[in-house]
Design a protein around this motif. Structure first.
Motif, mmCIF file in Angstrom:
data_model
loop_
_atom_site.group_PDB
_atom_site.id
_atom_site.type_symbol
_atom_site.label_atom_id
_atom_site.label_comp_id
_atom_site.label_asym_id
_atom_site.label_seq_id
_atom_site.Cartn_x
_atom_site.Cartn_y
_atom_site.Cartn_z
ATOM 1 N N LYS A 8 0.926 -1.376 -0.038
ATOM 2 C CA LYS A 8 -0.090 -0.062 0.014
ATOM 3 C C LYS A 8 0.807 1.057 0.210
ATOM 4 C CE LYS A 8 -3.901 -2.139 2.425
ATOM 5 N NZ LYS A 8 -4.690 -2.057 3.601
ATOM 6 N N GLY A 9 2.064 1.129 0.706
ATOM 7 C CA GLY A 9 2.754 2.171 0.509
ATOM 8 C C GLY A 9 3.845 2.176 -0.481
ATOM 9 N N ALA A 10 3.932 0.966 -1.308
ATOM 10 C CA ALA A 10 4.816 0.963 -2.506
ATOM 11 C C ALA A 10 4.098 -0.055 -3.554
ATOM 12 C CB ALA A 10 6.097 0.317 -2.051
ATOM 13 N N PRO A 11 3.374 0.270 -4.313
ATOM 14 C CA PRO A 11 2.672 -0.633 -5.390
ATOM 15 C C PRO A 11 3.810 -1.370 -6.164
ATOM 16 C CG PRO A 11 1.557 1.597 -5.214
ATOM 17 C CD PRO A 11 2.875 1.756 -4.482
ATOM 18 N N ALA A 12 4.905 -0.607 -6.645
ATOM 19 C CA ALA A 12 5.852 -1.288 -7.502
ATOM 20 C C ALA A 12 7.080 -1.947 -6.545
ATOM 21 C CB ALA A 12 6.533 -0.139 -8.306
ATOM 22 N N LEU A 13 6.550 -2.493 -5.333
ATOM 23 C CA LEU A 13 7.494 -3.057 -4.420
ATOM 24 C C LEU A 13 8.206 -4.309 -4.937
ATOM 25 C CD1 LEU A 13 8.629 -2.993 -1.431
ATOM 26 C CD2 LEU A 13 6.819 -4.318 -0.808
ATOM 27 N N ARG A 14 9.431 -4.294 -4.923
ATOM 28 C CA ARG A 14 10.369 -5.415 -5.362
ATOM 29 C C ARG A 14 10.602 -6.207 -3.846
ATOM 30 N NH1 ARG A 14 14.902 -2.731 -9.479
ATOM 31 N NH2 ARG A 14 13.055 -2.068 -10.707
#
Length: 169
Positions: A97-103
């Motif tokens: 939710k804080g980082a939609p493109a989270l790796r």
């Protein structure tokens, strides 16, 4: 023009090397590093120090704080690596939710290797093999669609290199 920041979660159970690998990865990509353990509440640290596993309620505010770190770094265009157990898919979803493109880098290892590392670690609040077993029971391993899985028997530098090669490819 602001560059797109790289946001990475280094996840795994206690003893998998999240902090060490996370710091190396952050250095390699010129990112900040946050150890999620540093942001547990005093109550959660006391609980774990007594050998009591955390429950979902204990983790709720902690995960929101971590999602806020990702959100803030993304807004500022600054790359961030967070080392966090993120044992369950819904925890990782909360972080996204804080980082939609989270790796996500998933550090995987045998119980024997994890236990050996934990027994030789000093100065950490996580104690006891029953807590490791609790984390292993709670672990919902991410699939290939969610994370890059790397075995912790590799050298930390090799883990970082493997992750970086597989995220660029």
């Amino acid at each position: 023009m602001k560059s797109t920041p790289t946001l990475v979660l280094v996840m795994g159970v206690s003893g998998s090397g999240k902090s060490h690998v996370g710091k190396l990865l952050a250095e390699a990509i010129d990112a900040d590093f946050i150890d999620a353990d540093d942001h547990h509440s005093a109550g959660s640290i006391a609980k774990m120090s007594r050998g009591e596993p955390l429950n979902d309620g204990d983790r709720e505010g902690w995960l929101e704080t971590l999602a806020d770190f990702f959100r803030d770094h993304a807004r500022r265009g600054r790359s961030l690596v967070i080392g966090c157990s993120a044992l369950k898919r819904r925890y990782r979803d909360q972080l996204r939710k804080g980082a939609p493109a989270l790796r996500i880098l998933y550090l995987h290892g045998s119980r024997e290797l994890l236990f050996d590392r934990l027994t030789h670690r000093q100065g950490h609040f996580f104690q006891g093999d029953h807590m490791l077993d609790s984390q292993l029971r709670d672990l919902e391993p991410p699939g290939d669609d969610e994370a890059i899985r790397v075995d912790i028997s590799l050298a930390p530098e090799e883990i970082v290199s493997t992750f970086l090669k597989r995220t660029v490819a």
